[in-house]
Structures are given as structure tokens and as C-alpha cells.
Design a protein around this motif. Structure first.
Motif, PDB file in Angstrom:
ATOM      1  N   GLN A   9      77.489  28.050 -10.187  1.00 32.82           N
ATOM      2  CA  GLN A   9      75.864  27.898 -10.490  1.00 32.82           C
ATOM      3  C   GLN A   9      75.715  27.674 -12.001  1.00 32.82           C
ATOM      4  OE1 GLN A   9      73.299  28.475  -8.376  1.00 32.82           O
ATOM      5  NE2 GLN A   9      71.552  29.619  -9.678  1.00 32.82           N
ATOM      6  N   SER A  13      74.171  24.311 -13.572  1.00 33.30           N
ATOM      7  CA  SER A  13      73.044  24.621 -14.691  1.00 33.30           C
ATOM      8  C   SER A  13      73.173  23.980 -15.865  1.00 33.30           C
ATOM      9  CB  SER A  13      72.867  26.088 -14.666  1.00 33.30           C
ATOM     10  OG  SER A  13      72.649  26.548 -13.546  1.00 33.30           O
ATOM     11  N   ALA A  16      72.929  20.333 -15.842  1.00 34.24           N
ATOM     12  CA  ALA A  16      71.501  20.040 -15.728  1.00 34.24           C
ATOM     13  C   ALA A  16      70.880  20.178 -16.904  1.00 34.24           C
ATOM     14  CB  ALA A  16      70.959  20.972 -14.462  1.00 34.24           C
ATOM     15  N   VAL A  17      71.048  21.196 -17.766  1.00 31.64           N
ATOM     16  CA  VAL A  17      70.434  21.408 -19.106  1.00 31.64           C
ATOM     17  C   VAL A  17      70.953  20.047 -19.853  1.00 31.64           C
ATOM     18  CG1 VAL A  17      70.329  22.858 -21.083  1.00 31.64           C
ATOM     19  CG2 VAL A  17      70.057  23.995 -18.616  1.00 31.64           C
ATOM     20  N   ALA A  70      69.748  15.749 -13.085  1.00 33.69           N
ATOM     21  CA  ALA A  70      69.266  16.939 -13.379  1.00 33.69           C
ATOM     22  C   ALA A  70      68.511  17.287 -12.050  1.00 33.69           C
ATOM     23  CB  ALA A  70      68.234  16.988 -14.630  1.00 33.69           C
ATOM     24  N   GLY A  71      67.609  16.467 -11.586  1.00 33.47           N
ATOM     25  CA  GLY A  71      66.777  16.853 -10.524  1.00 33.47           C
ATOM     26  C   GLY A  71      67.226  17.332  -9.251  1.00 33.47           C
ATOM     27  N   MET A  72      68.313  16.332  -8.994  1.00 29.34           N
ATOM     28  CA  MET A  72      69.156  16.745  -7.700  1.00 29.34           C
ATOM     29  C   MET A  72      70.208  17.882  -7.782  1.00 29.34           C
ATOM     30  SD  MET A  72      67.987  14.659  -5.848  1.00 29.34           S
ATOM     31  CE  MET A  72      68.883  15.175  -4.233  1.00 29.34           C
ATOM     32  N   GLY A  74      69.374  20.568  -9.493  1.00 28.55           N
ATOM     33  CA  GLY A  74      68.189  21.415  -9.439  1.00 28.55           C
ATOM     34  C   GLY A  74      68.345  22.053  -7.703  1.00 28.55           C
ATOM     35  N   PHE A  75      68.389  21.000  -6.866  1.00 27.76           N
ATOM     36  CA  PHE A  75      68.110  21.559  -5.632  1.00 27.76           C
ATOM     37  C   PHE A  75      69.428  22.282  -5.164  1.00 27.76           C
ATOM     38  CE2 PHE A  75      69.794  20.680  -1.100  1.00 27.76           C
ATOM     39  CZ  PHE A  75      68.565  20.897  -0.352  1.00 27.76           C
ATOM     40  N   ILE A  77      70.998  24.060  -7.328  1.00 25.99           N
ATOM     41  CA  ILE A  77      70.733  25.668  -8.108  1.00 25.99           C
ATOM     42  C   ILE A  77      69.638  26.215  -7.377  1.00 25.99           C
ATOM     43  CG2 ILE A  77      70.005  26.275 -10.282  1.00 25.99           C
ATOM     44  CD1 ILE A  77      71.145  23.581 -11.756  1.00 25.99           C
ATOM     45  N   VAL A  78      68.633  25.605  -7.013  1.00 29.64           N
ATOM     46  CA  VAL A  78      67.319  26.274  -6.234  1.00 29.64           C
ATOM     47  C   VAL A  78      68.069  27.014  -4.937  1.00 29.64           C
ATOM     48  CG1 VAL A  78      65.115  26.124  -5.233  1.00 29.64           C
ATOM     49  CG2 VAL A  78      65.834  25.213  -7.344  1.00 29.64           C
ATOM     50  N   THR A  81      69.213  30.208  -5.955  1.00 28.10           N
ATOM     51  CA  THR A  81      68.364  31.221  -6.452  1.00 28.10           C
ATOM     52  C   THR A  81      67.400  31.442  -5.543  1.00 28.10           C
ATOM     53  OG1 THR A  81      66.807  29.476  -7.572  1.00 28.10           O
ATOM     54  CG2 THR A  81      68.644  30.692  -8.891  1.00 28.10           C
ATOM     55  N   GLY A  83      64.906  29.832  -4.198  1.00 24.79           N
ATOM     56  CA  GLY A  83      63.513  29.408  -4.346  1.00 24.79           C
ATOM     57  C   GLY A  83      62.767  28.010  -3.864  1.00 24.79           C
ATOM     58  N   HIS A  84      63.523  27.615  -2.800  1.00 18.48           N
ATOM     59  CA  HIS A  84      63.100  26.608  -2.077  1.00 18.48           C
ATOM     60  C   HIS A  84      61.724  26.729  -1.181  1.00 18.48           C
ATOM     61  CE1 HIS A  84      65.429  22.816  -2.929  1.00 18.48           C
ATOM     62  NE2 HIS A  84      66.713  23.486  -2.708  1.00 18.48           N
ATOM     63  N   TYR A 160      75.518  27.330   1.523  1.00 17.40           N
ATOM     64  CA  TYR A 160      75.007  28.130   2.396  1.00 17.40           C
ATOM     65  C   TYR A 160      76.151  28.598   3.377  1.00 17.40           C
ATOM     66  CZ  TYR A 160      70.225  26.194   2.075  1.00 17.40           C
ATOM     67  OH  TYR A 160      68.760  26.281   1.708  1.00 17.40           O
TER      68      TYR A 160
ATOM     69  N   ASN B  19      64.237  25.803   4.988  1.00 19.09           N
ATOM     70  CA  ASN B  19      63.278  25.517   3.796  1.00 19.09           C
ATOM     71  C   ASN B  19      62.633  24.125   4.390  1.00 19.09           C
ATOM     72  OD1 ASN B  19      64.502  27.387   2.044  1.00 19.09           O
ATOM     73  ND2 ASN B  19      66.316  26.138   1.613  1.00 19.09           N
ATOM     74  N   VAL B 266      64.657  24.927 -20.305  1.00 21.08           N
ATOM     75  CA  VAL B 266      65.042  23.760 -19.421  1.00 21.08           C
ATOM     76  C   VAL B 266      65.847  24.255 -18.185  1.00 21.08           C
ATOM     77  CG1 VAL B 266      66.984  22.046 -19.383  1.00 21.08           C
ATOM     78  CG2 VAL B 266      65.721  22.596 -21.460  1.00 21.08           C
ATOM     79  N   PHE B 267      66.403  25.396 -17.968  1.00 22.18           N
ATOM     80  CA  PHE B 267      66.681  25.927 -16.820  1.00 22.18           C
ATOM     81  C   PHE B 267      65.677  26.344 -15.747  1.00 22.18           C
ATOM     82  CE2 PHE B 267      68.342  29.374 -14.105  1.00 22.18           C
ATOM     83  CZ  PHE B 267      69.407  28.893 -13.411  1.00 22.18           C
ATOM     84  N   THR B 270      64.432  22.871 -14.509  1.00 20.02           N
ATOM     85  CA  THR B 270      65.419  22.317 -13.531  1.00 20.02           C
ATOM     86  C   THR B 270      65.242  22.635 -12.163  1.00 20.02           C
ATOM     87  OG1 THR B 270      67.156  22.101 -15.315  1.00 20.02           O
ATOM     88  CG2 THR B 270      67.903  21.747 -13.043  1.00 20.02           C
ATOM     89  N   LYS B 271      65.002  24.127 -11.957  1.00 21.28           N
ATOM     90  CA  LYS B 271      64.645  24.772 -10.688  1.00 21.28           C
ATOM     91  C   LYS B 271      63.483  24.109 -10.289  1.00 21.28           C
ATOM     92  CE  LYS B 271      64.958  29.131 -11.742  1.00 21.28           C
ATOM     93  NZ  LYS B 271      65.449  30.655 -11.501  1.00 21.28           N
ATOM     94  N   LEU B 273      62.057  21.181 -10.942  1.00 24.91           N
ATOM     95  CA  LEU B 273      62.036  19.649 -10.557  1.00 24.91           C
ATOM     96  C   LEU B 273      63.264  19.692  -9.360  1.00 24.91           C
ATOM     97  CD1 LEU B 273      61.506  17.025 -11.442  1.00 24.91           C
ATOM     98  CD2 LEU B 273      63.845  17.000 -12.773  1.00 24.91           C
ATOM     99  N   GLY B 274      64.410  20.570  -9.232  1.00 28.88           N
ATOM    100  CA  GLY B 274      64.994  20.788  -8.082  1.00 28.88           C
ATOM    101  C   GLY B 274      64.448  21.122  -6.753  1.00 28.88           C
ATOM    102  N   THR B 275      63.275  21.611  -6.807  1.00 31.89           N
ATOM    103  CA  THR B 275      62.363  22.059  -5.547  1.00 31.89           C
ATOM    104  C   THR B 275      61.562  20.852  -5.113  1.00 31.89           C
ATOM    105  OG1 THR B 275      62.032  24.126  -6.369  1.00 31.89           O
ATOM    106  CG2 THR B 275      60.762  23.650  -4.600  1.00 31.89           C
ATOM    107  N   LEU B 277      61.905  17.306  -6.504  1.00 27.95           N
ATOM    108  CA  LEU B 277      62.320  15.960  -6.390  1.00 27.95           C
ATOM    109  C   LEU B 277      62.999  15.706  -5.010  1.00 27.95           C
ATOM    110  CD1 LEU B 277      62.740  13.363  -8.379  1.00 27.95           C
ATOM    111  CD2 LEU B 277      64.889  14.172  -8.809  1.00 27.95           C
ATOM    112  N   PRO B 278      63.657  16.377  -4.384  1.00 30.84           N
ATOM    113  CA  PRO B 278      64.280  16.139  -2.997  1.00 30.84           C
ATOM    114  C   PRO B 278      63.245  16.181  -2.079  1.00 30.84           C
ATOM    115  CG  PRO B 278      65.612  17.995  -4.126  1.00 30.84           C
ATOM    116  CD  PRO B 278      64.260  17.815  -4.816  1.00 30.84           C
TER     117      PRO B 278
END
Lengths: 178, 423
Positions: A9, A13, A16-17, A70-72, A74-75, A77-78, A81, A83-84, A160, B19, B266-267, B270-271, B273-275, B277-278
Motif C-alpha cells: 500500500q 501510495s 500515486a503521490v 495516480a487515479g488508477m 487510487g483504485f 489503494i482504496v 482502505t 473506501g469503495h 482481495y 463494490n 495528496v494521499f 488519490t483515494k 480519485l481512485g473511487t 476515476l474507475p
């Protein structure tokens, strides 16, 4: 395994940063550069400023590719965490004592879906590579950028599967919103 | 049979706590495989790539990161101080200051939750301490927080613009007056409820001092929106400018953010955006294939044959959006429904910019309605109140928002006058 997941992770991260910082940097340089060269143009330095008035060459395209990374990432990373987005209201349909089992089944299905997406994206990347498709701005092959899609879905699938094997490593799936 | 399996698959996955983004991916893959003619699974990956390979997406992470930077500092506190000083002589002045602070903060941030938390965490305890009703204060903070998505810049407006290929600048312009209308209604209600409250005279020294301390925060919406509205820069460039401005103000002028905190900011972005963007990419793929198959157009034709009156169609769309707002988050709702509803919107003769504002106002109400009223849940944690109490507290404000929505639907000029004037 939890240590491994945390390290993984952290690595994602960090990338991504850095990618995000590059997005911000590229866009800022683009806007500021355009304004600066407009100033040069206004004071008569036409030759020097002319080619830069539309902004810094390739800055926006570079920012798009950095956003993809960064965005992907993030998927994935989430996933780590929890967060989805998901409708938590239906959680009550299963009794509390079945939570562990349902979560494990959910993780197994999610791993399968992500693995399928990873395979599809890998296949897509290979076809782009075979066709030698290039970025119109940078004149380089586009497939290395597309690797990020296959990577993040594979990474999420692996994560997963780790949760299926070790439910205690699973984060609370609290959902989220914009 | 194929449709039954499709519905069962989607419901089954949601019940099994998968999800939304993955459920949407399965649904899209299913549509490619079994509903679309001449399509194959490979197109899904191709659509995913094309969806995230666009410059227009760049404004989303930039506004997110700028909002996150500003939330960490004391911009909200400085705005509140200015507004409190200015509204002191009005009965219910503190409540009005809370609404105005949310409105100005909304013109900096593109998010409802950020606006509610940034202002509410300071104003809610202050309102209670000053003797304002607990239910009134709760409802006020939850509802005024939603101004974050109607007053530009607004991330849901950017999403709507991307999905329907509508000008984001026009949407930003169109959102201003409806946002001001809602602000006015909330302020009028606060005044009416608290008309018997004692007031203080204007303290010119406090006003001058608060403006001096808050000037950088007050300038932010002027620089940000002024640049977009005058055509000086695009929304994407405005997002970059807002980030630079926020960093300069927080790091070098207010000096309330340490460079190390940038990584945390930023972290967190990123989270987010990660939610998003996909979800955006997969919804984009679903919409591409549905559009290719002519589904939205066929659906619009079918509905217009059953319901011939355009007014009834419009009412139906609004009821659908209100119901969807109750059960879906605003991002997913816009990504999935906006392109699907577009043909119907065109057949009714509605301007896409007007409809964008109407759609966002509908879904904005969804922030306050169970079971997926996200502001209710956030308020429950942030203000430590029971869910039931919060639900009751927002009811008068929902009525005000519905009133504003009806006005914007019936009088399109509320949203469109400024757009037409600036075209």
C-alpha cells in the motif's frame, strides 16, 4: 501478511503521490508558462514567445498520463482502505454471525471480477502494442501507459485474495462519496 | 431470460457486498456480451482506456486537491469570522453567517461534504452555544453544506459536463443564481425562525480586522470564478490556479500548513480519485455501448409514446431523480443517468445546461434523504447526534430546496439568463 499488505500500500501510495505532484506541476507550468510568454509577447519579444503562447508543449498530455497512473493506482489503494462505494443498507439482510462468511464470499467474487478485468486490459494492451499505436503528442508507443490498467486490477485481485486467505487483514468497508 | 439473469446478477452482487464499481463492470461486460450486437468483451477495456485518456478529466483531481489543501488550513474559520461580523445586527445573524460561509466556501470547494465539515465543525458548536435550536442548527448545517455542489466550482457539474458533452463553463455560470436562490431561502428561513433573537450592533473594528485576516480567503472565489467567467482560463486551468493559490496562501501567507502535510492531502485526494476515476471509466463504457445500440433514444421514444405531455415527462424525470438521489450517491447517479436521460431531455426541448442544474439540484436533495443521504451520516459522526434527530432536522430545509427546484424548473432563466448573457 499484514506487513506485506502495508508495504505494498505504501509503495503504491508513494507512486500515486509523485504522479499527482507531476500532474499539478505540469498544469501549473502550462498555465504560468503561457502567461509568462504572453508577457514576453506583449513587450515585443515575438520570436521568443510565439511558439509558447499555447502553453508548454505536451504539458497537458503528460498530466493526463500522470492522472491515469495516480487515479488508477487510487483504485487499488482504496481497495486497501475499504473506501469503495457500496450500498451498506443491505448489510442487515444477513445476520451478524454470517458477516465473516459473506465478506469472504464478497472478496472472492471481487477478486474474480478484478482478475477478469486485469486479463481484459492486458489483452487490450497487447493488441495496442501489436498495432504500434502511438501517442500523437509525444510520438511514442502508447502501450506502456496502458499497462497501468492491467496492473491495478491485478493488484486489486491479489489484495482481495489476501483478504480471503486472511480475513483479519480486511479493512472496514465503510463506503464513501464525492 | 437474459434480462432476468442480468437483474439477478446485479442484485445478487450488491447483496453480497460487492463494490458498486465492480458490479457496474460486470453489468457492462454482460451488456457487451449478451445485449449488444457485434460487440465483444475487448471493447470494454478499450472504452476504459478512452474514458481516462481525456484532458477534460484533469480539472477533477486539481479541484479535489485544492479543496483538500484549503480544508486543512483556517480558510473556513476566517470566512466565518467575516460573515459573523457582517451579520451581527440581523436577528439570527449567526445562522445567516453559517449559510453565507457555506456559500462562499462552496465557491472555493467543489464538494458538499467538505463544505459541511469545514464550516459545520466550527459553526454548529457556536450556534448551540448562542442558544439556537439544536434541530434547527443541525438541519441548517447539513443543508447549507449541500451548496457545495450547486455553487461552482462543482465536481458533480464537471462529471455531468463530461458525460453529456455539455460546456463545463456554461454549467458553472448556470449554477450561480440557483445557488444564490438557495442561499437566500436558507437565510430567510433562519431569519424567520430566529426573528426574536437579540442582536448586536455592527462593530466596525471587528469587521475591518476580520476582513484583513480573511482577505486571502475572500479573494479565492473571485480569482477562481472570475477567471472562468471572463474566459481568461478554462475550468481545468482554473483548477490548477486554485491549487497554486491555495498552496501559496496556506504555506506562505497563513503559514498554517506544513509542507509535510501536502503528502497527506495528496494521499486523501488519490483515494477520492481512485473511487471516482474507475467508476467514470466503466460508466463511460456502459454509456458508449448503450448509445451505440440506440437504447437512450429508443427509451425516450417509448416514454414519449406512453406519456405524451412534456410537462408530465419532466415531472417524471424529476421524481425519478429524487428517488435515485435517495438510493444512490450523486457521482454514480450522474455517470449512469445523465447520458441516458439526454435524448428525453432533448425531446422535451430542455436546454442541457438547464437540465444539468435541475439534475444536480434534485440529487443535492438526496444528500439529505435516507437511506443514502451522505450528509446525514457524516453529520451523525461530526456533530455526534442521533440519525433520527438529524433526519427530522433537515425536513424544513428539504421543503425549501424542493421549492427552489420547482422555481428553477418553471423559470429556466434563473439558470440560463447569465449563460445567455455571457455567450
Amino acid at each position: 501478511m499484514q506487513k506485506f499488505l502495508r508495504g505494498w500500500q505504501w509503495l503504491e501510495s508513494a507512486v500515486a503521490v509523485v504522479a499527482f505532484t507531476l500532474v499539478a506541476g505540469a498544469l501549473i507550468v502550462d498555465v504560468m508558462g503561457r502567461e509568462l510568454f504572453a508577457l514576453f509577447n506583449n513587450i515585443g519579444m515575438y520570436d521568443f514567445a510565439e511558439s509558447w503562447l499555447g502553453g508548454v508543449f505536451g504539458a497537458q498530455r503528460f498530466a493526463v498520463h500522470a492522472t491515469q497512473i495516480a487515479g488508477m493506482l487510487g483504485f487499488s489503494i482504496v481497495v486497501g482502505t475499504g473506501g469503495h462505494l457500496r450500498p451498506t443498507v443491505v448489510d442487515k439482510l444477513f445476520p451478524d454471525h454470517m458477516d465473516g462468511l459473506v465478506n469472504r464470499v464478497s472478496d472472492l467474487i471481487s477478486a474474480g471480477i478484478c482478475a477478469g478485468l486485469a486479463w481484459m486490459c492486458w489483452d487490450f494492451m497487447l493488441s495496442t502494442k501489436a498495432n504500434h499505436e502511438i501517442s500523437m503528442v509525444f510520438q511514442i508507443e502508447i502501450w506502456p501507459f496502458q499497462l497501468i490498467l492491467a496492473y491495478v486490477f491485478a493488484s486489486a485481485a491479489a489484495r482481495y485474495l489476501c483478504y480471503v486467505a486472511m480475513p483479519s487483514a480486511r479493512p472496514d468497508t465503510k463506503g464513501g462519496d464525492l | 431470460m437474459t434480462v432476468a439473469i442480468f437483474v439477478a446478477l446485479v442484485i445478487g452482487l450488491l447483496l453480497l457486498r460487492v463494490n458498486v464499481v465492480l458490479v457496474l463492470a460486470v453489468a457492462t461486460a454482460y451488456v457487451h456480451l449478451y445485449f449488444a450486437s457485434g460487440s465483444e468483451l475487448a471493447f470494454l477495456a478499450q472504452d476504459l482506456w478512452f474514458a481516462i485518456d481525456r484532458e477534460v478529466l484533469l480539472s477533477i483531481p486539481m479541484f479535489m486537491i485544492a479543496g483538500a489543501v484549503m480544508t486543512r488550513g483556517t480558510i473556513a474559520a476566517r470566512l466565518i469570522r467575516v460573515m459573523s461580523a457582517l451579520t451581527a445586527p440581523i436577528p439570527g445573524g449567526l445562522a445567516i453567517a453559517a449559510v453565507l460561509s457555506c456559500a462562499v466556501f462552496a465557491a472555493i470547494s467543489g464538494s458538499s461534504i467538505v463544505t459541511m465539515l469545514a464550516v459545520g465543525s466550527i459553526m454548529y458548536p457556536a450556534l448551540i452555544k448562542e442558544g439556537y435550536g439544536r434541530n434547527f442548527s443541525l438541519g441548517l448545517m447539513c443543508s447549507a453544506g449541500t451548496l457545495g455542489i450547486i455553487i461552482p466550482p462543482s465536481i458533480p457539474m464537471i462529471l455531468y459536463g463530461i458525460m453529456t458533452e455539455t460546456s463545463i463553463t456554461d454549467l458553472f455560470i448556470a449554477g450561480v443564481v440557483p445557488g444564490m436562490l438557495l442561499t437566500f431561502l436558507f437565510c430567510a428561513y433562519a431569519l424567520a425562525v430566529n426573528r426574536m433573537k437579540t442582536v448586536r450592533a455592527w462593530d466596525l473594528q471587528e469587521i475591518a480586522s476580520s476582513v484583513r485576516h480573511g482577505i486571502w480567503a475572500l479573494l479565492m472565489p473571485i480569482i477562481l470564478l472570475g477567471g472562468i467567467y471572463t474566459g481568461y482560463y478554462t475550468p481545468t486551468e482554473a483548477a490548477a490556479v486554485s491549487l497554486v493559490y491555495a498552496l501559496i496562501v496556506e504555506l506562505f501567507i497563513h503559514r498554517e500548513m506544513k509542507p509535510r502535510e501536502y503528502i497527506t492531502v495528496v494521499f486523501e485526494t488519490t483515494k477520492l480519485l481512485g473511487t471516482l476515476l474507475p467508476l467514470l471509466a466503466i460508466a463511460g463504457s456502459l454509456n458508449t455501448i448503450l448509445d451505440y445500440e440506440g437504447v437512450p433514444k429508443a427509451w425516450a421514444e417509448m416514454v414519449s409514446q406512453v406519456v405524451t405531455d412534456p410537462g408530465a415527462q419532466l415531472a417524471g424525470i424529476n421524481i425519478l431523480l429524487l428517488v435515485v438521489g435517495c438510493i444512490m450517491d450523486i457521482g454514480s447517479a450522474i455517470l449512469i443517468l445523465a447520458p441516458l436521460l439526454m435524448p428525453m431531455v432533448h425531446s422535451i426541448g430542455l436546454d442541457p445546461v438547464h437540465f444539468g442544474v435541475v439534475m444536480i439540484m434534485n440529487l443535492e436533495i438526496g444528500y439529505l434523504t435516507p437511506p443514502v443521504g451522505i450528509n446525514l451520516f457524516i453529520a451523525m459522526v461530526a456533530f455526534k447526534e442521533s440519525f433520527g434527530r438529524i433526519v427530522v432536522s433537515v425536513l424544513p430545509f428539504i421543503a425549501l430546496m424542493l421549492f427552489a427546484l420547482v422555481l428553477v424548473i418553471l423559470i429556466p432563466e434563473i439558470a440560463l439568463y447569465a449563460v445567455q448573457a455571457m455567450r
